[in-house]
Enzyme design. Structure first.
Site, short mmCIF file in Angstrom:
data_model
loop_
_atom_site.label_atom_id
_atom_site.label_comp_id
_atom_site.label_asym_id
_atom_site.label_seq_id
_atom_site.Cartn_x
_atom_site.Cartn_y
_atom_site.Cartn_z
N SER A 289 0.83 -1.20 0.00
CA SER A 289 0.00 0.00 0.00
C SER A 289 0.87 1.25 0.00
O SER A 289 1.97 1.27 0.56
CB SER A 289 -0.90 0.02 1.24
OG SER A 289 -0.13 0.25 2.42
N ASP A 290 0.38 2.30 -0.66
CA ASP A 290 0.98 3.60 -0.43
C ASP A 290 0.72 3.96 1.03
O ASP A 290 -0.13 3.38 1.69
CB ASP A 290 0.37 4.64 -1.38
CG ASP A 290 1.32 5.79 -1.67
OD1 ASP A 290 2.22 6.05 -0.83
OD2 ASP A 290 1.18 6.44 -2.71
N TRP A 291 1.46 4.93 1.53
CA TRP A 291 1.47 5.23 2.96
C TRP A 291 0.11 5.78 3.39
O TRP A 291 -0.28 6.88 3.03
CB TRP A 291 2.61 6.19 3.27
CG TRP A 291 3.91 5.52 3.55
CD1 TRP A 291 4.74 5.79 4.61
CD2 TRP A 291 4.56 4.45 2.82
NE1 TRP A 291 5.85 4.95 4.57
CE2 TRP A 291 5.76 4.13 3.48
CE3 TRP A 291 4.23 3.74 1.68
CZ2 TRP A 291 6.64 3.13 3.04
CZ3 TRP A 291 5.10 2.74 1.22
CH2 TRP A 291 6.27 2.46 1.90
#
Length: 859
Positions: A289-291
């Site tokens: 996942s992106d942050w």
């Protein structure tokens, strides 16, 4: 026994947003719904070069792991919990330290004694596959030496649909083919250096302010992230195309994006992850996942997410969707054990594929302090030690950076004033020529436009070890040539500019624009540019100098197109250069171009006459307060395709760039290759080997005497009673039953191997082209091949090949292009496969998308 509901593991919007029709009564009805695709395919390396041995090793080590240990390597330990921007948990029992994930796609974010490479837009402007590989390899070498395991790059999404897009500069231009070649080349380079590449962002990211719901980033007026609404054909032929190239190149990881796609979050969109990426594209690696792009626990796991980053739901909150909660979800049956096995195996297979099990360096960087000593657990202020080893990893990369920056500079106009010779007196104008008074790293994540612009701002940045400004390099050149050099770098000191301009033999004007990521705002621009005009009084600087100097040469540093109509045709403007975002060797590179020491590049996007010419409108304010809807109504017609289809004259077309010599396109010949028919793939993805949890909840409690670091995320359980783990449970009844099927899923017809059906990559034609350098100088030409697919709803032409070639003056060269089945196919939404229509097809070859002197039929 009835399954338990675990609302803490659910989605922030609704638990299974990929389910058609699954919506709460208070959620507005949107036209676009992403269909479900379950179960998550189990990864395999069978018969895949580079992956087979890696999977064997991964399966062997995962078989030794406990459930908590498997969860540990899938879950981040939290923001500022360790030294990297992201760290997974470790497995001390097996001697496996945590994985270090670090930005960025142009160098080591927060790094010291490391390089600041040219941005993606500049490497794309070289149109040089070999340079793209060498850049990737050099970045990989630096990350590896600093102890980084996963480099968060390269970038394809956003692709550049919106010319004002704040992060376009991180990617490789506005064409899927060009971007795909760049993505694949960078992946090979990074991973050959022994680091897992992470291709991002999957997929369809566009407007920044509404892309995610995080208070303090300007998006807190909406309930849910923006939805990029993309039709099926456009998804396959435009936005997913570069990622297929990355998967075929062996990329180890792919990052899912913040935005929703067709009203399902990118990191729990089962059709995009399970369906297209893991099934249709046969992706053997892992999805992270992106942050803070994760919005649930169970839903993303079932939809194919493999790693949660940075782990906490909100930065430094100490709360997680996964970690211990994922352990609970497995124990109560909400997430099947085989799904977690697959997550861990995919991660470890990527680890082994790039050789991280051999000579793995210790982490010698810190994302939270530049001091040598600091806290390993920064937020908790625990474990004080050496955190910045200050290992110098730059090697001779400055030479490569200078070469890329020079060859990625595009010559747009030249009335004969370039290349320069020895000059008696030079005038230099504009703040873009000089240094930031606060230093090259004086603005947070480069979020300012003070001094010369050499990279955009945001998480895709790196610290400059130094930054050679154009003025510094020009002074060095003037000293060597015995030239007089004067300058005015105050953008508003127009009176002084006029005085200096009247004295100079050549007036070098440096102007700029800037853009970046939406968590930082510069001069009212929240990531995305508010318009396509120049910054810092740029138009007035140009007008002022051109009024008093009949040899005015304009250089533009910018993340993308700028409008030039009000000054480009001024008779005293003899040359215009687009220098992109060139990195630490900026000034030296521009001198190389100005004095003809390198051959410049070509545009990776179109420069229109007005912003409205692009036919798209970026969303600066949400269209509703629930989930903003960004309709990708342009479909296939992005950038030059839109200009061509609508017969709009650009100022400078895609692929355009002048040379310092003259080129003649002599001949073209097409040879048909009998590749055989295209056969849809069949069969099923592998079945799960383990379907039952054998460990008791009690065995997964924190060990006696275990010290918990503050807000650090663990996979152990505090107790069994607090989770109600008193019996056995089945699948969560909010989820589709198919998500729990351990027998695999049918392979899609367009699948069958990494990158898709192997027969998509069969060669159907070879095109032989002869090009001659008829000028007086040795030079480099970018030969471009375009294909017309023939149907009324197709683009006029699409890029399907290019080659940067070096030819001596008076000589010629022959270039052979291969046209693949994929290059002439289109996505059929009915058969869900690639098809070639009977429409007549042609091939065109030339210097740009609108300068194509050679053409031939493809029979």
């Amino acid at each position: 026994m009835a399954p338990r509901k675990h609302t803490a593991l659910g989605s922030a919007i609704f638990l299974y947003s990929a389910l058609a029709g699954a919506q709460a009564s208070d959620i507005p009805t949107f036209a676009h719904r992403s269909p479900p695709a379950y179960p998550a395919p189990i990864g395999t390396g069978d018969g895949v070069p580079g992956w087979s041995e890696a999977y064997s090793k991964a399966q062997a080590i995962v078989a030794q792991m406990t459930l908590a240990e498997k969860v540990n390597i899938t879950s981040g330990v939290g923001w500022e919990a360790e030294q990297c921007v992201g760290n997974t948990g470790s497995i001390p029992r097996l001697g496996f330290r945590s994985l270090c994930l670090q930005d960025s796609p142009l160098g080591i974010r927060f790094g010291q004694y490391s390089s600041a490479f040219p941005a993606g837009v500049t490497i794309a402007s070289t149109w040089d596959e070999g340079l793209a590989y060498r850049r990737g390899y050099a970045m990989g070498v630096e990350h590896r030496a600093k102890g980084v395991d996963i480099q968060l790059g390269p970038v394809s999404g956003p692709l550049g649909l919106f010319p004002e897009g704040g992060r376009n500069w991180e990617g490789a231009g506005s064409d899927p083919y060009l971007s795909g070649v760049g993505l694949a080349s960078a992946v090979r380079g990074i991973q050959d250096a022994g680091v897992i590449a992470c291709a991002k962002h999957w997929i369809g990211g566009s407007d920044l302010p509404e892309r995610y719901r995080i208070a303090g980033e300007g998006a807190n007026a909406v309930n849910e992230s923006l939805s990029s609404n993309v039709d099926d054909r456009t998804m396959h032929e435009v936005y997913a195309w570069p990622f297929a190239d990355a998967v075929r190149a062996g990329v180890g990881s792919i990052m899912c994006s913040y935005n929703q796609i067709n009203n399902s979050y990118g990191c729990q969109n089962s059709e995009l992850i399970n369906g297209i990426l893991k099934n249709e594209m046969g992706f053997p690696g892992f999805v992270l996942s992106d942050w803070q792009a994760q919005h649930g626990g169970v839903a993303p796991a079932l939809a194919g997410l493999d790693m949660s980053m940075p782990g906490d739901q909100d930065f430094t909150s100490g709360n997680a969707y996964w970690g211990g909660n994922l352990t609970v979800a497995v124990l109560n049956g909400s997430v099947p054990i085989w799904r977690v096995d697959d997550m861990a195996t995919r991660i470890m297979a990527s680890f082994y594929k790039v050789g991280l099990d051999k000579d793995r360096a210790e982490v010698s960087l810190d994302s939270w302090t530049t001091d040598v000593h600091g806290f390993r657990n920064w937020f908790a202020k625990e474990n004080y030690q050496i955190v910045n080893g200050n290992v110098d990893v730059r090697g001779t990369h400055g030479t490569l950076i200078r070469e890329i920056a020079g060859k990625g500079t595009v010559l747009l106009k030249n009335n004969g004033s370039l290349p320069l010779g020895k000059l008696r007196q030079i005038g230099v104008f504009g703040s873009d020529a000089t240094d930031n008074p606060r230093g090259p790293n004086g603005c947070e994540d480069r979020a300012c436009a003070d001094g010369t612009v050499a990279m955009g701002w945001g998480s895709g940045t790196a610290n400059f070890p130094y930054l050679i400004s154009p003025l510094t390099a020009l002074q060095n050149k003037a000293y060597a040539d015995g030239s007089v050099i004067q300058w005015v770098v105050d953008d508003y000191a127009t009176g002084e500019m006029s005085k200096v301009a009247r004295q100079a033999e050549a007036c070098l004007v440096f102007v700029k624009a800037q853009a970046g990521e939406g968590y930082l705002t510069v001069d009212g621009n929240q990531g995305d540019r508010n318009n396509l005009t120049l910054w810092a009084n740029g138009e007035e600087v140009i007008r002022t100098v051109a009024a008093d100097c009949d040899n005015t040469i304009v250089t533009v540093h910018s993340p993308g197109p700028v409008t030039m109509e009000e000054w480009i045709d001024h008779p005293n403007i003899t040359a215009v250069i687009f220098a992109g975002l060139p990195g630490q060797e900026s000034g030296n590179a521009i001198v190389d171009v100005l004095y003809g020491l390198v051959e410049p590049g070509r545009l990776p996007f179109t420069i229109g006459k007005t912003a409205s010419d692009y036919g798209v409108k970026l969303m600066y304010k949400p269209d509703n307060t629930y989930a903003p809807q960004q309709e990708f109504t342009s479909g296939l017609m992005i950038d030059y395709r839109h200009f061509d289809k609508n017969n709009i004259s650009p100022r400078f077309e895609f692929g355009f760039g002048l040379s310092y010599t003259k080129w003649d396109y002599k001949s073209i010949a097409v040879r048909t290759i009998n590749a055989g028919p295209y056969t849809p793939s069949t069969g099923r993805t592998p079945a799960a080997k383990t379907t039952t949890v054998t460990e008791s909840p009690e065995s997964l409690l924190f060990p006696a005497g275990f010290h918990k670091v503050k807000n650090y995320l663990y996979s152990y359980l505090d107790s069994t009673s607090q989770y109600g783990l008193t019996g056995s449970y089945g699948p969560n009844d909010d989820a589709p039953k198919e998500a729990y099927d351990p027998s695999g899923t049918p392979i899609r017809p367009a699948g069958g191997a990494p990158g898709g059906n192997p027969e998509l990559y069969d060669v159907l034609w070879e095109v032989n082209v002869t090009v001659a350098n008829s000028g007086q100088r040795n030079g480099e030409e970018v030969v471009q091949l375009y294909v017309s697919q023939g149907e009324h709803d197709d683009p006029v032409r699409v890029l399907r090949g290019f080659r940067r070639v070096s030819v001596k003056a008076g000589e010629w060269t022959s270039i052979i292009f291969q046209i693949l089945r994929r290059d002439v196919a289109r996505w059929d939404v009915v058969s869900q496969n690639w098809v070639i229509t009977s429409a007549p097809k042609k091939v065109y070859v030339g210097r740009s998308s609108r300068d194509l002197p050679l053409e031939a039929d493809l029979n």
